[in-house]
Design a protein around this motif. Structure first.
Motif, PDB file in Angstrom:
ATOM      1  N   LEU A 112       0.830  -1.207   0.000  1.00 14.26           N
ATOM      2  CA  LEU A 112       0.000   0.000   0.000  1.00 14.26           C
ATOM      3  C   LEU A 112       0.864   1.256   0.000  1.00 14.26           C
ATOM      4  CD1 LEU A 112      -3.052   0.466  -0.036  1.00 14.26           C
ATOM      5  CD2 LEU A 112      -2.992   0.650   2.462  1.00 14.26           C
ATOM      6  N   LEU A 168      -4.084  -1.132   7.469  1.00 10.58           N
ATOM      7  CA  LEU A 168      -4.700   0.177   7.258  1.00 10.58           C
ATOM      8  C   LEU A 168      -4.076   1.264   8.127  1.00 10.58           C
ATOM      9  CD1 LEU A 168      -8.488  -0.779   6.978  1.00 10.58           C
ATOM     10  CD2 LEU A 168      -6.902  -0.189   5.139  1.00 10.58           C
ATOM     11  N   THR A 169      -3.494   0.874   9.248  1.00 12.41           N
ATOM     12  CA  THR A 169      -2.903   1.883  10.142  1.00 12.41           C
ATOM     13  C   THR A 169      -1.380   1.931  10.038  1.00 12.41           C
ATOM     14  OG1 THR A 169      -2.885   0.259  11.951  1.00 12.41           O
ATOM     15  CG2 THR A 169      -4.793   1.719  11.792  1.00 12.41           C
ATOM     16  N   TRP A 171       0.580   1.967   6.905  1.00 14.26           N
ATOM     17  CA  TRP A 171       1.158   2.251   5.594  1.00 14.26           C
ATOM     18  C   TRP A 171       1.602   3.699   5.415  1.00 14.26           C
ATOM     19  CZ3 TRP A 171      -0.979   6.135   2.730  1.00 14.26           C
ATOM     20  CH2 TRP A 171      -2.269   6.546   3.091  1.00 14.26           C
TER      21      TRP A 171
END
Length: 311
Positions: A112, A168-169, A171
């Protein structure tokens, strides 16, 4: 003479690339990298072949025994849990899930980071503004409280949810680094040559840009894996993981709940924490090593120190 000068001036600039093949050589000559790789290899072996490191009588780490809360002995090297389960067997078999979390979440966060950071730098304009704003938003969010909220409401005890939350936290910091590095490469000669040849943007990013950023990408993966293993252990220790799973964080959770320290069983409480710390150290050492390899500003410093030490 004039013709020679004119011919020289008309010659197109040669594309300069970062020399390839030197990454492995640089790793082999870096002490941090070798020590970190040795520790990581040990954990990979424990995760892949746990039965080789556990006595035959304790091949089932979840088996309930008749001797609960036993101190370390010749039969139970690290003692037993409140249900009589062998702590050493649980420690070895828990390596697999902890390592899977680190690798999968670290890899997902790195992918990501690369997609968002490199795309923002190369595309520029509104794409750069929008992706940079998204990165800045995630950078300023209070990470650990957000992780607790997401893990609680998205599916408590679900390993897949924990990994997705970690991705999600985790990258945004790497995306910022990727963007800065890609911006420094944007106007290099070999990229200009690719544009003149009419290559597509996707080809330029994948074939021309990314190979020059391998060391930074590896360092970013190692940092994300370190973040993932520590955060996952913290979430499981707080009871946000699956209490029936085999992982170091879950071992810490049960050791705290069943009063390992109160009952005089420090090995039960300290061994999973030490394992988390050692796995974190392996990723940190490799991360520092690849940071030195990818950052040219650190190389002269090391050379000057080496020269001053020999003189």
């Amino acid at each position: 003479m004039t013709a020679i000068v004119a011919g020289t001036a008309a010659a197109p600039p040669t594309a300069t690339r970062r020399p390839r093949g030197g990454l492995i050589r640089a790793v082999l000559h870096n002490r941090k990298a070798m020590l970190g790789a040795g520790l990581l290899l040990l954990f990979i072996l424990l995760a892949a072949f746990p039965g080789l490191f556990v006595p035959g009588a304790h091949h089932d780490p979840q088996a309930i025994g008749d001797l609960p809360l036993q101190h370390p002995s010749g039969q139970h090297w690290l003692g037993t849990t409140g249900l009589g389960q062998d702590v050493y067997a649980q420690l070895i078999y828990s390596t697999r899930e902890s390592l899977v979390i680190a690798v999968v979440a670290g890899l997902g966060a790195t992918i990501l980071s690369v997609i968002i950071g490199v795309s923002a730098a190369y595309l520029g304009g509104f794409a750069d503004d929008g992706l940079s704003m998204l990165t800045d938003i995630f950078l300023v969010l209070p990470t650990f409280p957000l992780i607790i909220v997401l893990a609680t409401y998205a599916g408590k005890g679900n390993l897949t949810v924990i990994i997705i939350v970690l991705i999600l936290t985790g990258w945004s910091y790497g995306a910022r680094q990727m963007r800065a590095q890609a911006l420094s490469l944007r106007n290099r000669d070999f990229l200009e040559s690719a544009r003149v040849r009419g290559e597509r943007r996707s080809y330029i990013i994948v074939v021309e840009v990314l190979p020059t950023m391998i060391s930074l990408i590896v360092a970013n993966f190692l940092g994300a894996a370190l973040y993932s293993v520590l955060t996952a252990a913290g979430l499981q220790f707080l009871g946000l993981g699956d209490p029936n799973s085999l992982s170091w964080g879950t071992m810490l959770y049960w050791a705290q709940n069943q009063g390992a320290l109160v009952n005089g069983l420090p090995a039960w409480a300290l061994s999973p924490g030490l394992a988390v710390a050692l796995l974190g150290v392996s990723f940190a050492l490799l991360n520092y090593a690849f940071d030195e390899i990818s950052n040219p500003a650190l190389r002269p410093v090391r050379r000057r120190r080496a020269r001053s030490a020999t003189s």
